[in-house]
Design a protein around this motif. Structure first.
Motif, PDB file in Angstrom:
ATOM      1  N   ASP A  78     -24.078 -28.491  30.402  1.00 23.05           N
ATOM      2  CA  ASP A  78     -24.601 -27.122  30.320  1.00 23.05           C
ATOM      3  C   ASP A  78     -26.093 -27.127  29.963  1.00 23.05           C
ATOM      4  OD1 ASP A  78     -22.077 -26.109  30.881  1.00 23.05           O
ATOM      5  OD2 ASP A  78     -21.619 -25.635  28.775  1.00 23.05           O
ATOM      6  N   VAL A  79     -26.460 -27.970  29.000  1.00 28.39           N
ATOM      7  CA  VAL A  79     -27.863 -28.070  28.580  1.00 28.39           C
ATOM      8  C   VAL A  79     -28.713 -28.573  29.744  1.00 28.39           C
ATOM      9  CG1 VAL A  79     -29.467 -29.281  27.038  1.00 28.39           C
ATOM     10  CG2 VAL A  79     -27.310 -28.371  26.132  1.00 28.39           C
ATOM     11  N   LEU A  80     -28.255 -29.601  30.433  1.00 28.68           N
ATOM     12  CA  LEU A  80     -28.993 -30.133  31.584  1.00 28.68           C
ATOM     13  C   LEU A  80     -29.188 -29.060  32.649  1.00 28.68           C
ATOM     14  CD1 LEU A  80     -27.320 -33.644  31.919  1.00 28.68           C
ATOM     15  CD2 LEU A  80     -29.694 -33.180  31.301  1.00 28.68           C
ATOM     16  N   GLY A  81     -28.139 -28.307  32.935  1.00 31.71           N
ATOM     17  CA  GLY A  81     -28.229 -27.240  33.923  1.00 31.71           C
ATOM     18  C   GLY A  81     -29.214 -26.158  33.510  1.00 31.71           C
ATOM     19  N   HIS A  82     -29.192 -25.808  32.242  1.00 33.65           N
ATOM     20  CA  HIS A  82     -30.095 -24.771  31.729  1.00 33.65           C
ATOM     21  C   HIS A  82     -31.562 -25.180  31.915  1.00 33.65           C
ATOM     22  CE1 HIS A  82     -31.362 -21.420  29.230  1.00 33.65           C
ATOM     23  NE2 HIS A  82     -32.033 -22.253  28.448  1.00 33.65           N
ATOM     24  N   TYR A  83     -31.891 -26.395  31.521  1.00 29.54           N
ATOM     25  CA  TYR A  83     -33.265 -26.876  31.656  1.00 29.54           C
ATOM     26  C   TYR A  83     -33.660 -27.045  33.123  1.00 29.54           C
ATOM     27  CZ  TYR A  83     -34.328 -27.588  26.744  1.00 29.54           C
ATOM     28  OH  TYR A  83     -34.614 -27.383  25.425  1.00 29.54           O
ATOM     29  N   SER A  84     -32.723 -27.533  33.931  1.00 25.42           N
ATOM     30  CA  SER A  84     -32.998 -27.712  35.352  1.00 25.42           C
ATOM     31  C   SER A  84     -33.252 -26.374  36.032  1.00 25.42           C
ATOM     32  CB  SER A  84     -31.812 -28.427  36.025  1.00 25.42           C
ATOM     33  OG  SER A  84     -32.038 -28.558  37.403  1.00 25.42           O
ATOM     34  N   ASP A  85     -32.447 -25.374  35.702  1.00 16.09           N
ATOM     35  CA  ASP A  85     -32.634 -24.041  36.279  1.00 16.09           C
ATOM     36  C   ASP A  85     -33.991 -23.459  35.893  1.00 16.09           C
ATOM     37  OD1 ASP A  85     -30.105 -24.215  37.379  1.00 16.09           O
ATOM     38  OD2 ASP A  85     -29.157 -22.879  35.915  1.00 16.09           O
ATOM     39  N   ALA A  86     -34.388 -23.677  34.655  1.00 17.82           N
ATOM     40  CA  ALA A  86     -35.631 -23.089  34.156  1.00 17.82           C
ATOM     41  C   ALA A  86     -36.876 -23.857  34.596  1.00 17.82           C
ATOM     42  CB  ALA A  86     -35.594 -23.005  32.630  1.00 17.82           C
ATOM     43  N   LEU A  87     -36.772 -25.207  34.690  1.00 19.21           N
ATOM     44  CA  LEU A  87     -37.969 -26.023  34.892  1.00 19.21           C
ATOM     45  C   LEU A  87     -37.894 -26.973  36.085  1.00 19.21           C
ATOM     46  CD1 LEU A  87     -38.484 -26.941  31.124  1.00 19.21           C
ATOM     47  CD2 LEU A  87     -39.687 -25.160  32.416  1.00 19.21           C
ATOM     48  N   GLY A  88     -36.814 -26.929  36.834  1.00 19.21           N
ATOM     49  CA  GLY A  88     -36.675 -27.834  37.971  1.00 19.21           C
ATOM     50  C   GLY A  88     -36.351 -29.249  37.544  1.00 19.21           C
ATOM     51  N   LYS A  89     -36.624 -30.187  38.445  1.00 19.93           N
ATOM     52  CA  LYS A  89     -36.291 -31.592  38.195  1.00 19.93           C
ATOM     53  C   LYS A  89     -36.920 -32.137  36.912  1.00 19.93           C
ATOM     54  CE  LYS A  89     -36.108 -36.080  40.422  1.00 19.93           C
ATOM     55  NZ  LYS A  89     -36.389 -36.845  41.633  1.00 19.93           N
ATOM     56  N   PRO A  90     -38.202 -31.818  36.614  1.00 15.98           N
ATOM     57  CA  PRO A  90     -38.761 -32.300  35.341  1.00 15.98           C
ATOM     58  C   PRO A  90     -38.010 -31.740  34.128  1.00 15.98           C
ATOM     59  CG  PRO A  90     -40.533 -31.611  36.810  1.00 15.98           C
ATOM     60  CD  PRO A  90     -39.230 -31.174  37.437  1.00 15.98           C
ATOM     61  N   GLY A  91     -37.418 -30.551  34.275  1.00 19.27           N
ATOM     62  CA  GLY A  91     -36.634 -29.973  33.191  1.00 19.27           C
ATOM     63  C   GLY A  91     -35.408 -30.811  32.877  1.00 19.27           C
ATOM     64  N   THR A  92     -34.815 -31.395  33.912  1.00 16.79           N
ATOM     65  CA  THR A  92     -33.661 -32.268  33.707  1.00 16.79           C
ATOM     66  C   THR A  92     -34.075 -33.491  32.894  1.00 16.79           C
ATOM     67  OG1 THR A  92     -32.708 -31.543  35.812  1.00 16.79           O
ATOM     68  CG2 THR A  92     -31.842 -33.580  34.877  1.00 16.79           C
ATOM     69  N   ALA A  93     -35.225 -34.066  33.227  1.00 13.57           N
ATOM     70  CA  ALA A  93     -35.718 -35.229  32.478  1.00 13.57           C
ATOM     71  C   ALA A  93     -36.017 -34.851  31.033  1.00 13.57           C
ATOM     72  CB  ALA A  93     -36.971 -35.799  33.159  1.00 13.57           C
ATOM     73  N   LEU A  94     -36.592 -33.679  30.839  1.00 16.91           N
ATOM     74  CA  LEU A  94     -36.878 -33.204  29.480  1.00 16.91           C
ATOM     75  C   LEU A  94     -35.584 -33.022  28.697  1.00 16.91           C
ATOM     76  CD1 LEU A  94     -38.804 -32.166  27.308  1.00 16.91           C
ATOM     77  CD2 LEU A  94     -38.738 -29.932  28.436  1.00 16.91           C
ATOM     78  N   ALA A  95     -34.589 -32.415  29.327  1.00 17.68           N
ATOM     79  CA  ALA A  95     -33.298 -32.206  28.660  1.00 17.68           C
ATOM     80  C   ALA A  95     -32.651 -33.544  28.307  1.00 17.68           C
ATOM     81  CB  ALA A  95     -32.369 -31.379  29.552  1.00 17.68           C
ATOM     82  N   MET A  96     -32.738 -34.512  29.204  1.00 19.07           N
ATOM     83  CA  MET A  96     -32.170 -35.834  28.916  1.00 19.07           C
ATOM     84  C   MET A  96     -32.839 -36.451  27.692  1.00 19.07           C
ATOM     85  SD  MET A  96     -29.663 -36.623  30.916  1.00 19.07           S
ATOM     86  CE  MET A  96     -29.566 -38.381  30.674  1.00 19.07           C
ATOM     87  N   THR A  97     -34.140 -36.297  27.600  1.00 13.98           N
ATOM     88  CA  THR A  97     -34.868 -36.831  26.439  1.00 13.98           C
ATOM     89  C   THR A  97     -34.436 -36.118  25.165  1.00 13.98           C
ATOM     90  OG1 THR A  97     -36.762 -37.438  27.817  1.00 13.98           O
ATOM     91  CG2 THR A  97     -37.172 -37.183  25.449  1.00 13.98           C
ATOM     92  N   LEU A  98     -34.325 -34.797  25.226  1.00 13.14           N
ATOM     93  CA  LEU A  98     -33.872 -34.049  24.052  1.00 13.14           C
ATOM     94  C   LEU A  98     -32.467 -34.473  23.635  1.00 13.14           C
ATOM     95  CD1 LEU A  98     -35.147 -30.447  24.827  1.00 13.14           C
ATOM     96  CD2 LEU A  98     -35.826 -31.888  22.905  1.00 13.14           C
ATOM     97  N   LEU A  99     -31.580 -34.589  24.601  1.00 14.46           N
ATOM     98  CA  LEU A  99     -30.201 -35.006  24.290  1.00 14.46           C
ATOM     99  C   LEU A  99     -30.193 -36.393  23.663  1.00 14.46           C
ATOM    100  CD1 LEU A  99     -28.401 -33.612  27.444  1.00 14.46           C
ATOM    101  CD2 LEU A  99     -28.211 -32.745  25.103  1.00 14.46           C
ATOM    102  N   GLU A 100     -31.016 -37.275  24.188  1.00 14.09           N
ATOM    103  CA  GLU A 100     -31.087 -38.631  23.626  1.00 14.09           C
ATOM    104  C   GLU A 100     -31.595 -38.598  22.188  1.00 14.09           C
ATOM    105  OE1 GLU A 100     -33.332 -42.899  24.427  1.00 14.09           O
ATOM    106  OE2 GLU A 100     -33.398 -41.355  25.977  1.00 14.09           O
ATOM    107  N   LEU A 101     -32.609 -37.782  21.932  1.00 13.74           N
ATOM    108  CA  LEU A 101     -33.132 -37.660  20.578  1.00 13.74           C
ATOM    109  C   LEU A 101     -32.084 -37.107  19.608  1.00 13.74           C
ATOM    110  CD1 LEU A 101     -36.684 -36.203  21.285  1.00 13.74           C
ATOM    111  CD2 LEU A 101     -36.193 -38.343  20.093  1.00 13.74           C
ATOM    112  N   CYS A 102     -31.200 -36.276  20.113  1.00 14.00           N
ATOM    113  CA  CYS A 102     -30.255 -35.569  19.243  1.00 14.00           C
ATOM    114  C   CYS A 102     -28.919 -36.273  19.103  1.00 14.00           C
ATOM    115  CB  CYS A 102     -30.040 -34.150  19.781  1.00 14.00           C
ATOM    116  SG  CYS A 102     -31.538 -33.134  19.656  1.00 14.00           S
ATOM    117  N   ARG A 103     -28.701 -37.360  19.810  1.00 15.93           N
ATOM    118  CA  ARG A 103     -27.413 -38.071  19.718  1.00 15.93           C
ATOM    119  C   ARG A 103     -27.421 -39.091  18.592  1.00 15.93           C
ATOM    120  NH1 ARG A 103     -27.832 -39.445  25.577  1.00 15.93           N
ATOM    121  NH2 ARG A 103     -26.958 -37.650  26.640  1.00 15.93           N
ATOM    122  N   GLY A 104     -26.259 -39.249  18.011  1.00 10.97           N
ATOM    123  CA  GLY A 104     -26.036 -40.359  17.101  1.00 10.97           C
ATOM    124  C   GLY A 104     -26.801 -40.360  15.809  1.00 10.97           C
TER     125      GLY A 104
END
Length: 106
Positions: A78-104
């Motif tokens: 859901d988070v990936l989709g939200h960022y992708s919808d708002a910012l396109g392909k770079p948004g997906t990369a940004l969301a992946m980075t955020l998710l990585e920062l927030c895991r574990g």
């Protein structure tokens, strides 16, 4: 008696045009002001990312304590989709980075 001489090397001060790459003082001034604003925005973004990391840690702790898994892949999609919808392909990369920062962090 030994005499020591100290030489101080000074770095020449760059002009506003040299610092900004602008070719006019007017453009250099505009760029300098905009860069200051970007620096302030970056500080706010970093603060928001740190806040997001803290909230994510609370969620992970609650999920783990209740017997669940640390990561909820459906939510991450859901988070990936939200960022992708708002910012396109770079948004997906940004969301992946955020998710990585927030895991574990638990």
């Amino acid at each position: 008696m030994n005499s020591t001489t100290t030489t101080t090397k000074t770095t020449p001060t760059k002009t506003a045009a040299e610092r900004t790459g602008a070719h006019t003082d007017e453009a250099a001034s505009l760029i300098g002001g905009a860069r200051s604003r970007i620096d302030a925005l970056d500080d706010r973004i970093i603060g928001l990312v740190q806040e997001r990391m803290a909230v994510s840690a609370v969620i992970q702790e609650a999920r783990i304590t209740s017997g669940g898994r640390r990561v909820n892949l459906s939510r991450e999609m859901d988070v990936l989709g939200h960022y992708s919808d708002a910012l396109g392909k770079p948004g997906t990369a940004l969301a992946m980075t955020l998710l990585e920062l927030c895991r574990g962090r638990v």
